[in-house]
Design an enzyme around this catalytic site. Structure first.
Site, PDB file in Angstrom:
ATOM      1  N   ARG A 133       1.581  10.690  -6.239  1.00 51.87           N
ATOM      2  CA  ARG A 133       1.544   9.258  -5.921  1.00 51.87           C
ATOM      3  C   ARG A 133       2.975   8.767  -5.635  1.00 51.87           C
ATOM      4  O   ARG A 133       3.212   8.024  -4.682  1.00 51.87           O
ATOM      5  CB  ARG A 133       0.910   8.455  -7.065  1.00 51.87           C
ATOM      6  CG  ARG A 133      -0.583   8.717  -7.228  1.00 51.87           C
ATOM      7  CD  ARG A 133      -1.259   7.723  -8.159  1.00 51.87           C
ATOM      8  NE  ARG A 133      -0.887   7.873  -9.560  1.00 51.87           N
ATOM      9  CZ  ARG A 133      -1.523   8.671 -10.441  1.00 51.87           C
ATOM     10  NH1 ARG A 133      -2.560   9.383 -10.047  1.00 51.87           N
ATOM     11  NH2 ARG A 133      -1.115   8.727 -11.696  1.00 51.87           N
ATOM     12  N   LYS A 148      -1.897 -15.200   0.933  1.00 53.85           N
ATOM     13  CA  LYS A 148      -2.357 -13.934   1.538  1.00 53.85           C
ATOM     14  C   LYS A 148      -3.862 -14.016   1.769  1.00 53.85           C
ATOM     15  O   LYS A 148      -4.661 -13.674   0.885  1.00 53.85           O
ATOM     16  CB  LYS A 148      -2.004 -12.766   0.592  1.00 53.85           C
ATOM     17  CG  LYS A 148      -2.508 -11.413   1.086  1.00 53.85           C
ATOM     18  CD  LYS A 148      -1.806 -10.262   0.389  1.00 53.85           C
ATOM     19  CE  LYS A 148      -2.432  -8.940   0.750  1.00 53.85           C
ATOM     20  NZ  LYS A 148      -1.606  -7.800   0.389  1.00 53.85           N
TER      21      LYS A 148
HETATM   22  P1  13P Z   1      -5.418  -4.049   2.717  1.00 55.19           P
HETATM   23  O1  13P Z   1      -4.435  -4.467   3.798  1.00 55.19           O
HETATM   24  O2  13P Z   1      -5.685  -2.570   2.727  1.00 55.19           O
HETATM   25  O3  13P Z   1      -6.643  -4.903   2.708  1.00 55.19           O
HETATM   26  O4  13P Z   1      -4.681  -4.276   1.337  1.00 55.19           O
HETATM   27  C1  13P Z   1      -3.977  -5.447   1.161  1.00 55.19           C
HETATM   28  C2  13P Z   1      -4.000  -5.828  -0.262  1.00 55.19           C
HETATM   29  O5  13P Z   1      -2.986  -5.869  -0.900  1.00 55.19           O
HETATM   30  C3  13P Z   1      -5.292  -6.183  -0.872  1.00 55.19           C
HETATM   31  O6  13P Z   1      -5.089  -6.808  -2.096  1.00 55.19           O
END
Ligand code: 13P
Length: 336
Positions: free
Chosen positions: A44, A216
Site C-alpha cells: 500500500r 466536494k
Molecule cells: P472517487 O474519485 O474515486 O470517487 O474518490 C473520491 C473520494 O475521495 C470519495 O470520498
C-alpha cells in the site's frame, strides 16, 4: 484573507486539484485485489509513495488526502507528509470512520467519527495535516435520501467542519449523492441540490467560516443504469446550475469526486464545466479512481517499475489539470 482561506486557495488555485489517496484499508484491499497485488502495509505504501514522488505533483496536485495508516508511515527517514511537502503540496487526512447503518432508516447510511475527533485532529495537525475530509453518502431512490438521512448527515458534516476549523485546518465537506441506480440526471439534480442546500444550512448554523472550506460534491449525472444518458455539455450545465443555486458565494472552491466515472469521462466533464463556468467558484478535481486507475493497473504488472507508473500518473494528473482550466482536448489526451 484568513489563514484557512489561504490554505484552500493554495490547494485549489492555478489548475491544481486534489489526489484522494485516502482509501481505507478495506477499500484499498479491494483495489489491490482487483489487480492481483497482495494488500499489505508495504505494498500500500509502495504504490502511494510512487504517486507522491511523481513529477506532476508540483504543478497539478495542490493537496493529497491520506488515510490514517499512510500519514504515520515513513519512506527512509522522511515521513509521508514531508515527502508530499517537497512538491509544495498540502497534506490532508480523512477523519471520518466510515458510513454505518442509519438507525431509523436502515437502508441508508450515517457517517461516524465525531467521538474523540478534537483529540485526533490535534494529532493529525502535529503530523503535518492542514486539511481534512469527511464523506456523507446518499443513495437515490423514489423515497431516498430521506429527510432523516439528510438531516443527520448534514448535522454530522457541520459538527465535523466546526471542529476542523477550530483546530486550524480546512474541512473538505463531501455530501456524495451516488451514481448507483437508473434515475435520470434531473432527479440527481433535484436530490443533490436539496442535500447541498441542507448541508449549508447546518454549516451556517455551526458558524463555519465559509471562506475556509472546500465543497466536494458529485457532478450531476444520470444513474449508472439509466437507459438514456445526457450529453457531457448537459452534465456541465446542470452541475453548474445546481452549484450556483445551492452554494453560498463565499465558498472559494469546489473539488469534484469522480464517483465511478471513467478517467476520460471525469476529465471531459470537468473540462466542460470549466469552459462554461459562469460562477465565481474555482472548479477542480478531488479524484481517487479517476487519477489512479491506469497507474494502479500498470504498476500491478511490475511493482518495481516506478518510472513507468509515474509516467502514467503524470499524464492523468496533467490531463485533469488542463480540465481544471478548461484547456483539455481529446487530441492532447491522445498525444504521447
Ligand atoms: P472517487 O474519485 O474515486 O470517487 O474518490 C473520491 C473520494 O475521495 C470519495 O470520498
Amino acid at each position: 484573507m484568513t489563514e484557512l482561506n489561504k490554505i484552500s486557495l493554495k490547494i485549489l488555485s492555478g489548475g491544481k486539484g486534489i489526489l484522494a489517496a485516502d482509501e481505507s484499508t478495506g477499500t484499498m484491499t479491494k483495489r489491490l485485489q482487483s489487480v492481483k497485488v497482495p494488500s499489505n502495509e508495504e505494498n500500500r505504501l509502495q504504490f502511494r509513495k510512487t504517486l507522491f514522488s511523481s513529477e506532476s505533483m508540483k504543478d497539478c496536485i495542490g493537496g493529497v488526502i491520506l488515510y490514517d495508516e499512510t500519514i504515520k508511515q515513513k519512506t527512509g527517514t522522511k515521513t509521508i507528509p514531508e515527502l508530499i511537502d517537497e512538491s509544495g503540496t498540502v497534506t490532508g487526512i480523512k477523519v471520518d470512520t466510515g458510513a454505518k447503518t442509519l438507525a431509523g432508516s436502515p437502508d441508508e447510511k450515517i457517517t461516524e467519527g465525531l467521538d474523540g475527533l478534537r483529540e485526533r485532529l490535534k494529532e493529525y495537525y502535529k503530523l503535518g495535516a492542514r486539511f481534512t475530509k469527511w464523506r456523507g453518502v446518499y443513495a437515490i431512490s423514489d423515497k431516498f435520501p430521506s429527510k432523516l438521512s439528510i438531516h443527520s448527515n448534514s448535522h454530522a458534516l457541520a459538527r465535523y467542519a466546526a471542529l476542523v476549523q477550530e483546530s486550524g485546518m480546512v474541512p473538505i465537506v463531501e455530501p456524495e449523492v451516488l451514481m448507483d441506480g437508473n434515475h435520470s440526471a434531473n432527479v440527481c439534480f433535484e436530490k443533490t441540490s436539496d442535500v447541498i442546500k441542507k448541508c449549508f444550512d447546518e454549516l451556517i448554523l455551526h458558524k463555519i467560516d465559509l471562506t475556509g472550506l472546500i465543497l466536494k460534491p458529485n457532478m450531476i449525472l444520470d444513474g449508472v443504469n439509466a437507459n438514456n444518458k445526457i450529453r457531457n455539455d448537459e452534465v456541465a450545465d446542470l452541475t453548474l446550475k445546481c452549484l450556483q443555486e445551492s452554494v453560498p458565494q463565499e465558498v472559494p472552491g469546489i473539488a469534484f469526486l469522480s464517483g465511478g466515472q471513467s478517467e476520460i469521462e471525469a476529465t471531459e466533464n470537468l473540462n466542460l464545466i470549466n469552459k462554461k463556468n459562469n460562477t465565481k467558484f474555482i472548479m477542480t478535481y478531488s479524484y481517487g479512481r479517476a487519477l489512479q486507475k491506469s497507474a494502479l493497473k500498470f504498476w500491478s504488472k511490475d511493482i518495481k517499475d516506478i518510472k513507468g507508473t509515474q509516467k502514467i500518473f503524470d499524464h492523468r494528473a496533467n490531463m485533469c489539470s488542463l480540465a481544471a482550466q478548461g484547456k483539455w482536448s481529446k487530441e492532447l489526451e491522445n498525444q504521447d
